[in-house]
Design a protein around this motif. Structure first.
Motif, PDB file in Angstrom:
ATOM      1  N   LYS A 124       0.868  -1.147  -0.107  1.00  0.00           N
ATOM      2  CA  LYS A 124       0.034   0.178  -0.031  1.00  0.00           C
ATOM      3  C   LYS A 124       0.680   1.379  -0.016  1.00  0.00           C
ATOM      4  O   LYS A 124       0.466   2.115  -0.526  1.00  0.00           O
ATOM      5  N   LEU A 125       1.968   1.246   0.824  1.00  0.00           N
ATOM      6  CA  LEU A 125       2.726   2.516   0.860  1.00  0.00           C
ATOM      7  C   LEU A 125       4.086   2.377   0.925  1.00  0.00           C
ATOM      8  O   LEU A 125       4.749   1.436   1.433  1.00  0.00           O
ATOM      9  N   LEU A 126       4.878   3.195   0.278  1.00  0.00           N
ATOM     10  CA  LEU A 126       6.124   3.356   0.625  1.00  0.00           C
ATOM     11  C   LEU A 126       6.787   4.534   1.425  1.00  0.00           C
ATOM     12  O   LEU A 126       6.266   5.516   1.157  1.00  0.00           O
ATOM     13  N   VAL A 127       7.675   4.142   2.519  1.00  0.00           N
ATOM     14  CA  VAL A 127       8.137   5.452   3.263  1.00  0.00           C
ATOM     15  C   VAL A 127       9.518   5.741   2.528  1.00  0.00           C
ATOM     16  O   VAL A 127      10.305   4.821   2.242  1.00  0.00           O
ATOM     17  N   LEU A 128       9.521   6.973   2.169  1.00  0.00           N
ATOM     18  CA  LEU A 128      10.806   7.504   1.674  1.00  0.00           C
ATOM     19  C   LEU A 128      11.544   8.486   2.430  1.00  0.00           C
ATOM     20  O   LEU A 128      11.094   9.792   2.516  1.00  0.00           O
ATOM     21  N   PRO A 129      12.461   7.861   3.139  1.00  0.00           N
ATOM     22  CA  PRO A 129      12.894   8.890   4.339  1.00  0.00           C
ATOM     23  C   PRO A 129      14.226   9.644   3.886  1.00  0.00           C
ATOM     24  O   PRO A 129      15.438   8.993   4.469  1.00  0.00           O
ATOM     25  N   PHE A 130      14.278  10.540   3.122  1.00  0.00           N
ATOM     26  CA  PHE A 130      15.360  11.109   2.522  1.00  0.00           C
ATOM     27  C   PHE A 130      15.443  12.633   2.649  1.00  0.00           C
ATOM     28  O   PHE A 130      14.394  12.905   1.971  1.00  0.00           O
TER      29      PHE A 130
END
Length: 388
Positions: free
Chosen positions: A166-172
């Motif tokens: 459902k979801l991609l976390v993109l922590p940059f």
């Protein structure tokens, strides 16, 4: 009372933050050099503090609209357009929150159903996985590696996608590694996502803290990504406003509507004084942000060079204010290294495995401290290494 039977099993299963655990231990010891907490050592710029004081003196102490002051949402929308070329309707697509952490929580709760899969590149900020777990989602870690600059690769992403994603976390820019995704890297990720229904939570709280002459690029600015992305950011890091507890989210109106609903019932609104101060931050304090970034850059070079000279191989971070040196040469686990360093030399750093299993063999060191602070810490770390 049998509290074990009364309390939420889901909450009880969540491990306390490794960051705060070492900070709490260090706070009870004398003569400790703490490099554990990601908090700027700069004071909030005076213009921001003055705006907050003025708002109190003018009696602006009531609730604001649930979504935040209209004036602040307008400034956030202008700022995102001016700095990162992403455009939002301030009335429907911007929400002011209690720190960036609340915005993360709201986005996940508003979008994720039980059984959905949430992809989280690791090592990463400690909050994503517990928040996703509280929604009864399935957390799917994606290991990032030093040889890839701790970036998320298209290949690694593609291998983890399933029909339940459902979801991609993109922590940059990334906490804890300092890794940055440049436009060409984001384009590869976007290429994987464009033909899917996967949403993106782009945590860009460190967007203003990138080094090497390359500005931050938001994945929301790429073709076909705006409509699936919620950008999360705030004022804590770039404007040295950690204690003001103010963040925001920006994204498509249908998502923001549901996030605002949760925010409405759980929080009501972000602190009024902080919102008035943040208006001034966005209007007049970009020069202060540049000055702080230059200082961080100098500290970055100092701490990376110092750690490498000590034999703690250190990836050269391009963003945030953390370094993530390998401690594998010591033969100690991340936990043992941090425990022994703290008790032997009174230096507090954070075990890499606090940020996911792939962080084992590393430690996180924050350089959001004075150069004198960092210099003394390196001396103590050197003395500690000589005893091993």
């Amino acid at each position: 009372m049998d509290y074990d039977s009364l309390l939420s099993k889901k909450v009880m299963e969540i491990k306390p933050s490794g960051i705060r655990r070492f900070f709490d231990i260090a706070s009870e010891m004398d003569n400790v050099i703490s490099l554990g907490v990601g908090e700027p050592n700069f004071r909030t710029p005076w213009a921001i503090r003055h705006a907050g004081i003025q708002s109190l003196e003018k009696g602006h102490t009531w609730y604001t609209a649930n979504a935040g002051l209209a004036e602040l949402r307008e400034e956030i929308a202008k700022y995102l357009d001016r700095r990162f070329q992403i455009r939002y309707d301030s009335k429907k697509e911007v929400l002011v929150t209690v720190g960036g952490s609340e915005a993360i929580d709201l986005m996940i709760r508003a979008c994720v159903n039980p059984g959905d899969e949430v992809l989280i590149p690791e090592p990463c900020f400690v909050a994503y996985s517990p928040i996703a777990s509280l929604t009864n989602a399935t957390v799917v870690p994606i290991e990032t590696k030093a040889e890839d600059g701790f970036r998320l690769t298209a290949k690694a992403l593609r291998e983890k996608i399933t029909p339940r994603t459902k979801l991609l976390v993109l922590p940059f820019p990334n906490n804890p590694t300092g890794a940055v995704m440049h436009r060409e890297h984001l384009e590869e990720i976007a290429q994987v996502l464009r033909d899917t229904n996967i949403l993106v939570l782009s945590d860009e709280i460190y967007a203003e803290l990138t080094f090497g002459g390359r500005d931050h690029v938001s994945i929301a600015s790429l073709p076909g990504m705006w409509e699936r992305t919620v950008v999360v950011s705030g004022f804590s890091k770039a404007f040295a406003m950690t204690g003001w507890r103010l963040g925001y989210a920006a994204g498509p109106a249908p998502i923001m509507k549901q996030m605002t609903k949760v925010h409405q019932f759980a929080i009501m609104c972000a602190p009024t004084t902080s919102q008035h101060a943040a208006v001034e931050a966005l209007r007049s304090c970009e020069e202060e942000v540049v000055n702080m970034r230059e200082e961080y850059d100098m500290r970055r070079h100092f701490i990376v060079d110092g750690l490498n000279k000590l034999g703690l191989t250190c990836f050269d971070p391009e963003g945030a204010f953390y370094v993530f040196p390998s401690i594998q040469s010591t033969g100690l686990s991340s936990e043992d290294f941090c425990q022994k360093l703290l008790h032997a030399q009174r230096v507090a750093v954070v075990p890499g495995n606090s940020f996911g299993e792939s962080g084992e063999g590393f430690v996180r060191i924050s350089y959001a401290y004075s150069i004198e602070h960092l210099m003394e810490a390196l001396k103590r770390i050197e003395a500690f290494l000589k005893t091993l």
